[in-house]
Design an enzyme around this catalytic site. Structure first.
Site, PDB file in Angstrom:
ATOM      1  N   GLU A  56      15.762 -14.122  -0.596  1.00  0.00           N
ATOM      2  CA  GLU A  56      16.270 -15.028   0.491  1.00  0.00           C
ATOM      3  C   GLU A  56      15.218 -16.449   0.849  1.00  0.00           C
ATOM      4  OE1 GLU A  56      16.212 -15.130   5.314  1.00  0.00           O
ATOM      5  OE2 GLU A  56      16.653 -13.252   4.302  1.00  0.00           O
ATOM      6  N   ASP A  86       0.818  -1.308  -0.102  1.00  0.00           N
ATOM      7  CA  ASP A  86       0.104  -0.063  -0.018  1.00  0.00           C
ATOM      8  C   ASP A  86       0.730   1.305   0.005  1.00  0.00           C
ATOM      9  OD1 ASP A  86      -2.801   1.204   0.333  1.00  0.00           O
ATOM     10  OD2 ASP A  86      -1.939   2.012   2.196  1.00  0.00           O
TER      11      ASP A  86
END
Length: 568
Positions: free
Chosen positions: A289, A239
């Site tokens: 990751e 957002d």
């Protein structure tokens, strides 16, 4: 028939056509490291409060979403994006979050989220969560601690507190305006009872902006990302992705004053600061990751509201956001040239960066296309909305569908004032720009409210009243009607999954009559959209693969889009 035309593309036979420029062909750079499921995915936005209510309290919930996952699987989407379901006092329908690592009891609990996540994996549906890093709820523990702390304290440094101007500090620290109306500052009462400092809120006073120059803020969001990734999330919709950092001196804005009654605030001092890119590089590294750990691509899609596609593309470099919603299609009317312009700019500037363009025609903040495209009659809006949807789904890149779009839902424009919950209405006293009309709970089945949204023995009515005419738009009725919006979407999404042309990034505009758009996808597929009021010649005599309305042989009717395979 198709005949070649310089510089090598086909044309619509028998139709006067403008010249085609070599710049009209787009083949975005492809990098092996960036090839993921998200590049061509179609995701479905679930507005949690309004999707399905499983417990009968009139508000949608996670269990209701889980119950409808087979519907989404059959629709043919690749995944779903959930609007915020975290604890919140609901001053902005959940975008005012008081705890980023929990589930609001209205929607369920963490165990229900885990069940939803597991069900998505079983059905091979990606699960994208909303994350709101620009601000928190005024009830967030951090902000409550800041209110109880002294000016200059570590607690206040997590937000933007500042002394007021004027003789007694009675004026806001600067002239910034809030997106939902009024000033962007509110004054607090200090612990000794006197009026004290002001705090910044670019949306509502119940949503104080975080200070991302404080390293505690970034560290806390690291924990939030990992919390949900560990529970099975496939990524995040971010957002206000151009927010977060403000000019460190908080000076007055010299930009043209924004009308406080709209959401179109303009303030380059509060948005799109250069430091924000550091955050997205770090978040991308966190996602990579997890991808390295288990081989599952994680997605970051940003709400990046900027004036041009070229500016948006700066957020889509290989080590930042994977996607950013391309909003111009939400704001253009039913006009072929305007559509062509915004599509052209996106494919040129965003595609040129190597990122996929991320298309959307509807979302929880916009008037639905069935109403947005309508003239004075009741026919033009649905026909145009269906044609626009098929056009969008033919474009290269990713696409997002907003719940109910596949049912042809119109905007509900006559919600009584006592049921309007949008903070824009309550901040401005005006209905202009309010968003409740596209957030009315979905109609699933039956002939009267709650139309299957809630159980038959529900204790409460839907949180926004459903109009009687929703009976004509239920999923149950759409499934039984092969000419419905729902069947159009299902067939189009099936073709996207199976035709090799949709795995290609090759796109080329074709010459076509005024008021139409035509282009090729990959090798051998043509899409034509007729925005005009008269039929035009089809590119081939064969029936189309799919069309948004019935097509007579050799013709494409007004307000219709169709896809054809071109004979070799």
């Amino acid at each position: 028939m198709i005949t070649p035309t310089a510089p090598g593309g086909p044309t619509l036979s028998g139709v006067p056509s403008p010249a085609v420029s070599p710049t009209d062909s787009f083949q975005p750079t492809r990098r092996a490291a960036d090839r993921g499921w998200w590049r061509h995915a179609v995701l479905y936005q679930v507005y949690v409060r309004s999707f399905r209510d499983a417990n009968g309290d009139g508000v949608g919930d996670l269990a209701g979403i889980r119950a409808q996952l087979p519907y989404l699987r059959r629709l043919g989407v690749d995944g779903l994006w959930l609007t915020p379901f975290y604890p919140s006092p609901q001053h902005d329908h959940g975008y005012d979050i008081s705890d980023h690592r929990a589930v609001d009891p209205r929607y369920g609990d963490l165990e229900e989220f885990d069940r939803l996540s597991a069900a998505c994996r079983r059905l091979n549906l990606k699960l994208i969560l909303d994350v709101v890093p620009n601000h928190v709820s005024a009830e967030h523990p951090w902000f409550q601690a800041a209110l109880n702390a002294a000016p200059g304290s570590p607690e206040r440094s997590r937000f933007h507190f500042a002394d007021g101007r004027g003789r007694d500090g009675e004026l806001p620290p600067n002239n910034w305006r809030a997106m939902f109306g009024g000033p962007a500052w509110s004054r607090v009462t200090e612990s000794d009872g006197h009026l004290g400092q002001w705090y910044l809120h670019l949306f509502t006073p119940q949503q104080p902006d975080l200070n991302w120059r404080n390293p505690e803020v970034g560290a806390d969001f690291d924990s939030t990302l990992r919390f949900w990734l560990d529970r099975g999330a496939d990524g995040f919709r971010v957002d206000v992705a151009t927010g977060l950092f403000k000019h460190p001196e908080l000076p007055d804005s010299t930009d043209p004053a924004a009308d406080e009654r709209t959401r179109d605030a303009v303030n380059s001092l509060a948005w799109n600061q250069p430091e924000v890119h550091q955050v997205w590089r770090h978040w991308r590294a966190v996602c990579e990751e997890y991808t390295t750990r288990d081989g599952r691509d994680r997605l970051l899609v940003g709400e990046v509201s900027l004036p041009t596609a070229a500016e948006q593309a700066r957020y889509l470099v290989p080590d930042e956001l994977h996607q950013a919603f391309y909003f111009p299609l939400l704001h253009v009317g039913w006009d072929a040239e305007r559509f062509r312009t915004v599509i052209h700019e996106a494919l040129r500037d965003i595609g040129g960066s190597g990122a996929p363009t991320t298309w959307a025609l509807n979302n929880h903040d916009q008037v639905r296309t069935v109403s947005r495209y309508a003239d004075t009659d009741s026919v033009s809006g649905p026909a145009r909305a269906a044609a626009a949807a098929l056009l969008m789904l033919a474009l290269p890149g990713a696409a997002y569908l907003y719940q109910g779009e596949e049912l042809g839902l119109p905007e509900v424009e006559d919600i009584p004032d006592e049921f309007v919950t949008d903070p824009i209405f309550h901040r401005t006293g005006r209905r202009a720009g309010i968003r409740d009309g596209c957030r009315v709970p979905l109609p699933w089945a039956g002939g009267q409210s709650p139309f299957g949204f809630s159980p038959g023995d529900a204790a409460a009515a839907p949180w926004i009243p459903q109009p009687d005419y929703f009976a004509a738009h239920t999923a149950e009725r759409a499934l039984a009607d092969t000419g419905s919006f729902l069947h159009l979407y299902r067939e189009a999404l099936q073709l996207r999954r199976t035709l090799p042309q949709f795995a290609s990034t090759v796109f080329e505009w074709l010459p076509s009559p005024a008021g139409t758009l035509a282009f090729t996808r990959g090798d051998g597929m043509v899409c034509v959209a007729n925005f005009g009021s008269d039929p035009v010649l089809a590119p081939v005599q064969e029936p189309p693969l799919i069309a948004s309305a019935p097509c007579p042989p050799g013709l494409l009717p007004p307000a219709t889009t169709a896809w054809w395979m071109v004979p070799e």
